[in-house]
Scaffold this motif. Structure first.
Motif, PDB file in Angstrom:
ATOM      1  N   LEU A  21       0.820  -1.217   0.000  1.00 15.26           N
ATOM      2  CA  LEU A  21       0.000   0.000   0.000  1.00 15.26           C
ATOM      3  C   LEU A  21       0.850   1.261   0.000  1.00 15.26           C
ATOM      4  CD1 LEU A  21      -2.957  -0.559   2.465  1.00 15.26           C
ATOM      5  CD2 LEU A  21      -3.016  -0.438  -0.011  1.00 15.26           C
ATOM      6  N   VAL A  22       1.940   1.218   0.750  1.00 11.99           N
ATOM      7  CA  VAL A  22       2.718   2.441   0.922  1.00 11.99           C
ATOM      8  C   VAL A  22       3.776   2.598  -0.168  1.00 11.99           C
ATOM      9  CG1 VAL A  22       4.649   1.736   2.415  1.00 11.99           C
ATOM     10  CG2 VAL A  22       3.482   3.911   2.843  1.00 11.99           C
TER      11      VAL A  22
ATOM     12  N   ILE B 130      -2.956   8.107  -3.908  1.00  9.61           N
ATOM     13  CA  ILE B 130      -1.739   7.480  -3.393  1.00  9.61           C
ATOM     14  C   ILE B 130      -1.635   7.715  -1.890  1.00  9.61           C
ATOM     15  CG2 ILE B 130       0.777   7.434  -3.540  1.00  9.61           C
ATOM     16  CD1 ILE B 130       0.529   8.317  -6.429  1.00  9.61           C
ATOM     17  N   PHE B 133      -3.881   5.349   0.429  1.00 11.18           N
ATOM     18  CA  PHE B 133      -3.330   4.011   0.673  1.00 11.18           C
ATOM     19  C   PHE B 133      -2.084   4.090   1.547  1.00 11.18           C
ATOM     20  CE2 PHE B 133      -5.675   3.224  -3.398  1.00 11.18           C
ATOM     21  CZ  PHE B 133      -6.677   2.489  -2.785  1.00 11.18           C
ATOM     22  N   GLY B 134      -1.225   5.060   1.267  1.00 10.30           N
ATOM     23  CA  GLY B 134      -0.011   5.207   2.064  1.00 10.30           C
ATOM     24  C   GLY B 134      -0.336   5.500   3.520  1.00 10.30           C
ATOM     25  N   TYR B 136      -3.123   4.935   5.124  1.00  9.73           N
ATOM     26  CA  TYR B 136      -3.766   3.780   5.759  1.00  9.73           C
ATOM     27  C   TYR B 136      -2.689   2.792   6.180  1.00  9.73           C
ATOM     28  CZ  TYR B 136      -6.632  -0.287   6.601  1.00  9.73           C
ATOM     29  OH  TYR B 136      -7.222  -1.356   7.202  1.00  9.73           O
ATOM     30  N   SER B 137      -1.742   2.567   5.286  1.00  4.37           N
ATOM     31  CA  SER B 137      -0.685   1.611   5.573  1.00  4.37           C
ATOM     32  C   SER B 137       0.052   1.972   6.854  1.00  4.37           C
ATOM     33  CB  SER B 137       0.278   1.548   4.396  1.00  4.37           C
ATOM     34  OG  SER B 137       1.482   0.952   4.782  1.00  4.37           O
ATOM     35  N   PHE B 138       0.500   3.202   6.989  1.00  9.95           N
ATOM     36  CA  PHE B 138       1.308   3.462   8.183  1.00  9.95           C
ATOM     37  C   PHE B 138       0.503   3.829   9.415  1.00  9.95           C
ATOM     38  CE2 PHE B 138       1.170   7.932   8.225  1.00  9.95           C
ATOM     39  CZ  PHE B 138       1.651   8.503   7.069  1.00  9.95           C
ATOM     40  N   ILE B 190       3.892  15.776 -12.250  1.00  9.16           N
ATOM     41  CA  ILE B 190       4.630  14.920 -11.313  1.00  9.16           C
ATOM     42  C   ILE B 190       5.120  15.739 -10.118  1.00  9.16           C
ATOM     43  CG2 ILE B 190       6.727  13.541 -11.025  1.00  9.16           C
ATOM     44  CD1 ILE B 190       6.295  12.378 -13.654  1.00  9.16           C
ATOM     45  N   ILE B 194       4.243  15.166  -6.074  1.00  9.36           N
ATOM     46  CA  ILE B 194       5.174  14.914  -4.972  1.00  9.36           C
ATOM     47  C   ILE B 194       5.186  16.057  -3.959  1.00  9.36           C
ATOM     48  CG2 ILE B 194       6.663  13.276  -6.173  1.00  9.36           C
ATOM     49  CD1 ILE B 194       8.465  16.200  -5.837  1.00  9.36           C
ATOM     50  N   LEU B 197       2.013  15.191  -1.866  1.00 15.92           N
ATOM     51  CA  LEU B 197       1.884  13.854  -1.291  1.00 15.92           C
ATOM     52  C   LEU B 197       2.199  13.798   0.208  1.00 15.92           C
ATOM     53  CD1 LEU B 197       1.150  10.983  -1.929  1.00 15.92           C
ATOM     54  CD2 LEU B 197       3.461  10.578  -2.740  1.00 15.92           C
ATOM     55  N   PRO B 198       3.327  14.370   0.656  1.00  8.67           N
ATOM     56  CA  PRO B 198       3.615  14.282   2.094  1.00  8.67           C
ATOM     57  C   PRO B 198       2.511  14.887   2.958  1.00  8.67           C
ATOM     58  CG  PRO B 198       5.554  15.014   0.920  1.00  8.67           C
ATOM     59  CD  PRO B 198       4.436  15.014  -0.066  1.00  8.67           C
ATOM     60  N   MET B 201      -0.547  12.583   3.019  1.00 12.39           N
ATOM     61  CA  MET B 201      -0.360  11.392   3.850  1.00 12.39           C
ATOM     62  C   MET B 201      -0.386  11.747   5.327  1.00 12.39           C
ATOM     63  SD  MET B 201       2.496   9.376   1.709  1.00 12.39           S
ATOM     64  CE  MET B 201       2.685   7.949   2.732  1.00 12.39           C
TER      65      MET B 201
END
Lengths: 294, 324
Positions: A21-22, B130, B133-134, B136-138, B190, B194, B197-198, B201
């Motif tokens: 996922l990450v 993105i 999902f990221g 959620y993952s961490f 792009i 980026i 994105l941080p 998340m």
């Protein structure tokens, strides 16, 4: 730390799922943020050529020598420190004042609250033009107003005057960013228990004493974070400064002009970016150690 | 009596300060809106209320009405007719001059608006997907290295665009993504992903942690897959945060000037609003009324979006902190 091999199969499945996922985010951040930061340090030791077929020339510390012996650089560095100091102090003071004011109930509070966010959410390019209009020489309404009070000369172009452009930019930055500070402080203020204030009332404390001994200590953590965050962000602030006035020569503007205007000198620009990065990392380390307490 | 008098003074000062805050905040906006409803000839009138209010600046920007600049081009067309008598080479020369003049004077606001909308919208959407999902993952899944990922995201969140401008420009030039308008736009896309994105998340991760795990566990027991719980439980429950994050990411793209000016300067057709408006501002002579109308139109979408979600905003911002 537990190693991957020691995990049960269920946990392994979970770990693989988590990494999957990450991974898009990690790959993007790695390729387009972490790698460029390192690549930038590498570039700062080269005379960079963007002409195809012509390779970069290794010059050792030459870029740094040129940079550190350039009075323009030190001038920019000083202006940047001043800009950061003024804007951090100014936006925190205004933000704190407005938050204390808005913490009281009054008719029309909802509308005022929404209005206060305007400078923060409006695009930089729009607000920059509005300030340039009100501050233009001779016809600007704010210029006329201030010159009536004898504060400024009506013929002077304050925005584009290299001597005080950074003050105008600092003022603009305070105006633009205080709502963010205000929001953070207000939400903290609203979580302070009213019991403290009632107890203080019983003890006969006055308004100032309540502020000094209850409110301020409760805000300590959030104020600390805000000082550092704003400090870090304003240290490399580009748009707000450059779009309002090219004459406010802070380090990011100096970098931009070195790298992308006139005869591009990417090697020296990379050296400036490295200097910025080092100062910023120092600030972040303080932030992490003192504020986040990792 | 003494107490009441004091409270009157207090009330007076309270409203005085409220008024001060309102003036401080609204002052430039008031003039921005006022000047945008004026003719160019009234642009420097110092009273706040426009004397001859007009919508013509907006009509011209939005293409409902031909601007004086375009009307003058009819004169140029007459000129072109006259030119037909000239020899071939000379004619081409003059034509080129006229065309370059026209290009300099035109104000393709809608086109820039569209470019900005496309770039900011697509990059915010990508970074949101993105990021979900990221984050959620961490924030929910355990694995070795998770804390490291989480901390790196927090650190990267503090790195600024200026520091990345030189190496990213160098990288994109070397892989040949700056040669045409299309690839330059792609490079910007792009970069905006980026850059946002941080923060996506970080804010989303903080919000996900406030959702009780028991809801998810119940779904898992009922046979839902892990991925299914993200789609059916986490995303619907996080809508306020997701919308706030999208708007934030959108605003970063909408405001961005540094990279846009580096990458698309040679391609006027691909200008975003900040690059285009600045270009106009420095090339044309005192078009204040139109600049202000353009500023209002640039600000309206973002302000409208923020006001629509204002009630979530405080929660979203304070939970996540925020990046610019």
């Amino acid at each position: 730390m537990t190693k991957y091999k020691e995990l049960s199969s269920l946990k392994r499945k979970e770990a693989v799922f988590g990494w999957k996922l990450v991974s898009p985010a990690v790959i993007l951040i790695g390729v387009f943020i972490l790698y460029p930061v390192l690549y930038n340090i590498y570039l700062s030791f080269f005379e960079v050529s963007l002409t195809p077929g012509q390779s970069n020339k290794f010059v050792g510390l030459e870029n740094y020598r040129r940079l550190l012996t350039d009075p323009t650089f030190w001038n920019s560095f000083g202006i940047t420190l001043l800009f950061v100091a003024i804007t951090v102090a100014g936006s925190i003071l205004v933000g704190l004042g407005v938050a204390l004011l808005m913490n009281k109930e009054f008719p029309g509070r909802g509308i005022v609250r929404a209005l206060i966010l305007f400078p923060y959410v409006a695009p930089v390019i729009s607000t920059v033009f509005a300030w340039q209009y009100v501050l233009m020489p001779l016809n600007g309404p704010l210029t006329i107003l201030l010159s009536n009070f004898g504060i400024m000369d009506i013929t002077q172009d304050v925005v584009n005057n290299p001597n005080n452009a950074f003050l105008v930019v600092s003022f603009y930055s305070i105006w633009k960013n205080f709502p963010f500070i205000y929001l953070m402080i207000l939400s903290r203020l609203q979580s302070i228990s009213q019991d403290y204030y009632e107890a203080a009332d019983i003890d006969g404390a006055n308004g100032w004493q309540k502020f000094r001994h209850i409110t301020l200590p409760e805000l300590y953590y959030v104020l600390g974070s805000l000082v550092l965050l704003r400090g870090i962000w304003n240290f490399y602030k580009f748009e707000e400064v450059y779009l309002l006035s090219k004459e406010a020569r802070t380090l990011p503007i100096y970098l931009y002009q070195t790298a992308f205007t006139g005869i591009p000198d990417l090697g020296v620009a990379a050296a400036i970016a490295t200097v910025l990065f080092i100062v910023m990392m120092a600030l972040i380390t303080v932030y992490v150690k003192k504020v986040l307490k990792w | 009596m003494v107490v009441r008098k004091r409270s009157f003074i207090k009330t007076f000062f309270f409203w005085f300060f409220i008024a001060l805050v309102i003036i401080f905040v609204a002052y430039p906006f008031a003039y921005m809106v006022s000047v945008s409803f004026r003719y160019d000839s009234d642009a420097f009138d110092s009273s706040l209320i426009p004397k001859n209010p007009t919508l013509s600046q907006y009509a011209q920007l939005l293409g409902f009405q031909e601007s004086i600049r375009q009307e003058m081009s009819q004169e140029e067309q007459q000129l072109i007719k006259l030119l037909e008598s000239l020899p071939e080479e000379q004619r081409e020369q003059v034509m080129q001059n006229i065309q370059s003049q026209r290009r300099r004077e035109s104000f393709p606001f809608l086109r820039w608006f569209g470019n900005s909308l496309l770039l900011a919208g697509l990059s915010a959407l990508t970074s949101l997907i993105i990021g979900i999902f990221g984050a959620y993952s961490f924030s929910r899944v355990w694995y070795p290295g998770r804390n490291m990922v989480q901390r790196s995201v927090l650190l990267v969140y503090l790195v600024g665009g200026v520091i990345l401008s030189v190496p990213l420009y160098d990288m994109f030039v070397r892989i040949g993504l700056t040669n045409t308008a299309g690839t330059s736009m792609f490079s910007l896309y792009i970069i905006y992903v980026i850059q946002t994105l941080p923060v996506s998340m970080y804010m989303l991760g903080n919000y996900f942690r406030t959702i009780p795990e028991s809801i998810e566990e119940a779904a898992l027991i009922d046979g839902s897959t892990r991925f299914g719980t993200i789609m059916r439980i986490i995303i619907p429950l996080s809508m306020p945060a997701i919308i706030t994050v999208f708007i934030y990411a959108f605003m970063i793209g909408w405001n961005e000037y540094l990279f846009a000016s580096i990458f698309i300067r040679p391609f006027p057709g691909s200008y975003t609003l900040p690059v285009g408006l600045r270009e106009i501002f420095f090339s044309a002579h005192a078009v204040w009324a139109k600049m202000m109308a353009a500023s209002v139109l640039t600000a309206v979408p973002v302000i409208a979006m923020f006001m629509a979600v204002e009630k979530y905003l405080t929660a979203g911002l304070t939970a996540g902190g925020v990046k610019e």
